[in-house]
Every structure is written in C-alpha cells, then in structure tokens.
Design a protein around this motif. Structure first.
Motif, PDB file in Angstrom:
ATOM      1  N   ILE A   1       0.436  22.664 -48.299  1.00  0.00           N
ATOM      2  CA  ILE A   1      -0.646  22.766 -47.322  1.00  0.00           C
ATOM      3  C   ILE A   1      -0.065  23.105 -45.959  1.00  0.00           C
ATOM      4  CG2 ILE A   1      -2.132  21.149 -48.563  1.00  0.00           C
ATOM      5  CD1 ILE A   1      -1.350  19.038 -46.416  1.00  0.00           C
ATOM      6  N   THR A   2      -0.883  23.741 -45.135  1.00  0.00           N
ATOM      7  CA  THR A   2      -0.468  24.085 -43.780  1.00  0.00           C
ATOM      8  C   THR A   2      -1.699  24.344 -42.920  1.00  0.00           C
ATOM      9  OG1 THR A   2       0.821  25.641 -42.426  1.00  0.00           O
ATOM     10  CG2 THR A   2      -0.274  26.540 -44.371  1.00  0.00           C
ATOM     11  N   THR A   3      -1.546  24.130 -41.633  1.00  0.00           N
ATOM     12  CA  THR A   3      -2.594  24.487 -40.678  1.00  0.00           C
ATOM     13  C   THR A   3      -2.284  25.823 -40.011  1.00  0.00           C
ATOM     14  OG1 THR A   3      -1.487  23.208 -38.942  1.00  0.00           O
ATOM     15  CG2 THR A   3      -3.227  22.094 -40.206  1.00  0.00           C
ATOM     16  N   ASP A   4      -1.201  26.479 -40.458  1.00  0.00           N
ATOM     17  CA  ASP A   4      -0.759  27.755 -39.885  1.00  0.00           C
ATOM     18  C   ASP A   4      -0.990  28.863 -40.906  1.00  0.00           C
ATOM     19  OD1 ASP A   4       0.634  29.986 -38.932  1.00  0.00           O
ATOM     20  OD2 ASP A   4       2.190  28.768 -38.000  1.00  0.00           O
TER      21      ASP A   4
ATOM     22  N   ALA B   1     -10.333  26.199 -46.424  1.00  0.00           N
ATOM     23  CA  ALA B   1     -10.546  25.104 -47.379  1.00  0.00           C
ATOM     24  C   ALA B   1     -11.950  24.540 -47.261  1.00  0.00           C
ATOM     25  CB  ALA B   1      -9.507  24.006 -47.166  1.00  0.00           C
ATOM     26  N   GLY B   2     -12.911  25.425 -46.936  1.00  0.00           N
ATOM     27  CA  GLY B   2     -14.307  25.003 -46.892  1.00  0.00           C
ATOM     28  C   GLY B   2     -14.884  24.881 -48.292  1.00  0.00           C
TER      29      GLY B   2
ATOM     30  N   ALA C   1      -4.374  26.828 -46.680  1.00  0.00           N
ATOM     31  CA  ALA C   1      -4.301  26.741 -45.220  1.00  0.00           C
ATOM     32  C   ALA C   1      -5.683  26.477 -44.646  1.00  0.00           C
ATOM     33  CB  ALA C   1      -3.742  28.038 -44.633  1.00  0.00           C
ATOM     34  N   ASN C   2      -5.736  25.630 -43.643  1.00  0.00           N
ATOM     35  CA  ASN C   2      -6.995  25.308 -42.970  1.00  0.00           C
ATOM     36  C   ASN C   2      -6.660  24.798 -41.571  1.00  0.00           C
ATOM     37  OD1 ASN C   2      -9.981  25.078 -43.661  1.00  0.00           O
ATOM     38  ND2 ASN C   2      -9.636  23.097 -42.717  1.00  0.00           N
TER      39      ASN C   2
ATOM     40  N   LEU D   1      -7.248  19.160 -46.238  1.00  0.00           N
ATOM     41  CA  LEU D   1      -6.055  19.558 -46.967  1.00  0.00           C
ATOM     42  C   LEU D   1      -5.390  18.423 -47.729  1.00  0.00           C
ATOM     43  CD1 LEU D   1      -4.372  21.842 -44.262  1.00  0.00           C
ATOM     44  CD2 LEU D   1      -5.662  22.590 -46.284  1.00  0.00           C
ATOM     45  N   GLN D   2      -5.593  17.201 -47.290  1.00  0.00           N
ATOM     46  CA  GLN D   2      -4.829  16.081 -47.829  1.00  0.00           C
ATOM     47  C   GLN D   2      -5.015  15.898 -49.331  1.00  0.00           C
ATOM     48  OE1 GLN D   2      -2.424  14.675 -46.140  1.00  0.00           O
ATOM     49  NE2 GLN D   2      -3.030  16.091 -44.512  1.00  0.00           N
ATOM     50  N   LYS D   3      -6.235  16.080 -49.820  1.00  0.00           N
ATOM     51  CA  LYS D   3      -6.458  15.882 -51.256  1.00  0.00           C
ATOM     52  C   LYS D   3      -5.670  16.887 -52.087  1.00  0.00           C
ATOM     53  CE  LYS D   3     -10.703  18.679 -51.600  1.00  0.00           C
ATOM     54  NZ  LYS D   3     -12.126  18.677 -52.021  1.00  0.00           N
TER      55      LYS D   3
END
Length: 261
Positions: free
Chosen positions: A50-53, A8-9, A33-34, A40-42
């Motif tokens: 959204i996920t961090t995985d 998500a850059g 994912a990031n 990610l929140q927006k």
C-alpha cells in the motif's frame, strides 16, 4: 505480473478484493494507492503493498489501473506520467466517461502513447462475478489476451468497441441496482404472502441462482425456460400476465435505455 490499483474507493476497493480472491496475482504483486490510508489498512493486512504516493505505485507495475473518479483522471495521469514506461506497462482505465482519445492526449510523451484499455466492470467484481467490458486502443492488441484473462478471472468479460461501453454500463453496471430492486420487490411480496423477510430474500436469491444456471448451462432463450413452467390456466401465466399489465417488461426496457440519456 504486477498490478497497481490507483484509487481505493468503491470500485477500486472491489477490484482489489476480487484480485485477492482470484488466481492471477499474489497479494505481494498487488499495490493499492490512495491519498488517505484509512482505506488501505485492510489490504495491508492481507499482504498487499500500500502507498499514498501514486508515483510509487506506478513505478514497478506491469499493469497500472486508474480507478478514480472521472474528474480526477487527468490529475492522476499528470502525477504519474513521468514514472511510466510505455515499452513495458499497460494502462487500464476504469473511470467512466473518459474516452480513449482523451487518455492518449493526456498520456502522450514525445509522440508515443502506451497500450490503453478502457474497462467497465460492475461491483460484482469483488466476488469475482463481474460482467466487464473491455475496449483497447490501437496499441492494445499486443496484451488484449492478458487483460481479458485478468477480468475473466473476476467474472466474465467481453471485448467490445468504445461506442458500446456506455450501453454495457447501463446493462451491467446499473443493472446490479436493477436486479437488487427486483429482489427487494419480490421479497416484499413474499412477506405479504406470509414469509419472514430474510426467508423471502433467500427464496428469491436461490430462485435467481437456478434461473441463471439454466441459462448458462443450456444456453436456452429465456422464453424457452418460461414456457416449461407456464401451464394452461396455471399460477405462472396468471402472474406473468399481471406483471405485464402493470408494465413489467416495458419498465425494464425503458429503465435501461433511460440510463443513457
């Protein structure tokens, strides 16, 4: 159809933003994912999953887009590889400088590789105005129309061979910065002529819009449109000749070519 965007850059965020403005995917069919959730929140607020995985993101997607820095691509592939179903999923790599051969080597499972598309867009994708270049691997023929439809919905796309991706980046990816530099320079000239800075920028941007529409609408060569406004002894020819004396065309050509060195 569902799509997972890993990263998500700047480009991953722009890609997700463009998809949300487009017609191909509803927010609920997009996963971003990031590793850090601050980016990610927006997207969550707009209905995106959204996920961090990265593994979770890849599991249920028809298209898995790798939009991370080139040095991280192999690490991400190693992470998600066991979750991928090559009979159902298409891999889209949007990281520059990674070859199809490398991707196939990293993704190979028991002698099988997935459909892979190298896609090089530019940041205009956030406004659905990207010029995107698409190069498929040998298996990519089955879904090439679907992938092109995705990126045509985000601007315009061109199917090309992998060899020309770097040239496309120089013209369209780097080209965004070149156009912005022209806008800045032309706006500064407008200020020197007496306009306020914001007004000068608006004049230049609208003038560029008109030039683009002329080329898109009639498909004329640029010189044809130049000739229409270049009268003998007039302001336009004086300005053009002054630009050429200072190396305008040469500077543009050499700048784009230098991007590939």
């Amino acid at each position: 159809m569902k799509i997972a965007i890993i990263g998500a850059g700047e480009m991953g965020g722009a890609f997700a933003t463009g998809l949300l403005k487009g017609t191909m995917f509803s927010p609920g069919n997009i996963t971003v994912a990031n590793p850090h959730d601050n980016k990610l929140q927006k997207f969550s607020q707009m209905g995106v999953s959204i996920t961090t995985d990265n593994r979770t993101a890849a599991q249920d997607a028809d298209f898995v887009a790798l939009v991370v820095k080139p040095g991280v691509v192999k690490t991400v592939i190693d992470e998600i590889k066991s979750e991928l179903d090559y009979g159902k999923q298409v891999i889209i790599n949007m990281a520059a400088s990674i070859t199809i051969d490398q991707l196939e080597t990293w993704l190979e499972k028991d002698g099988v590789v997935p459909e892979i598309f190298q896609v090089i867009p530019n940041v205009g994708i956030a406004e659905r105005e990207s010029m995107s270049f698409i190069a498929p691997n040998a298996k990519g023929a089955d879904n090439i129309c679907k992938v092109k439809d995705i990126f045509d919905d985000l601007g315009e796309s061109m199917i090309t061979n992998e060899r020309l991706l770097f040239a496309g980046t120089a013209m369209a990816g780097c080209g965004i910065a070149y156009v912005m530099r022209f806008v800045r320079a032309a706006s500064e000239a407008g200020v020197e002529l007496g306009f306020k800075a914001d007004d000068a920028k608006e004049i230049i941007v609208q003038t560029m819009n008109g030039a683009v529409k002329l080329l898109q609408g009639k498909a004329h060569h640029p010189e044809t449109e130049i000739d229409k406004v270049t009268t003998p002894g007039g302001m336009t020819i004086k300005g053009l000749n002054a630009m050429e004396r200072h190396g305008f065309s040469s500077a543009v050509i050499e700048g784009i070519k230098a991007s590939l060195v």
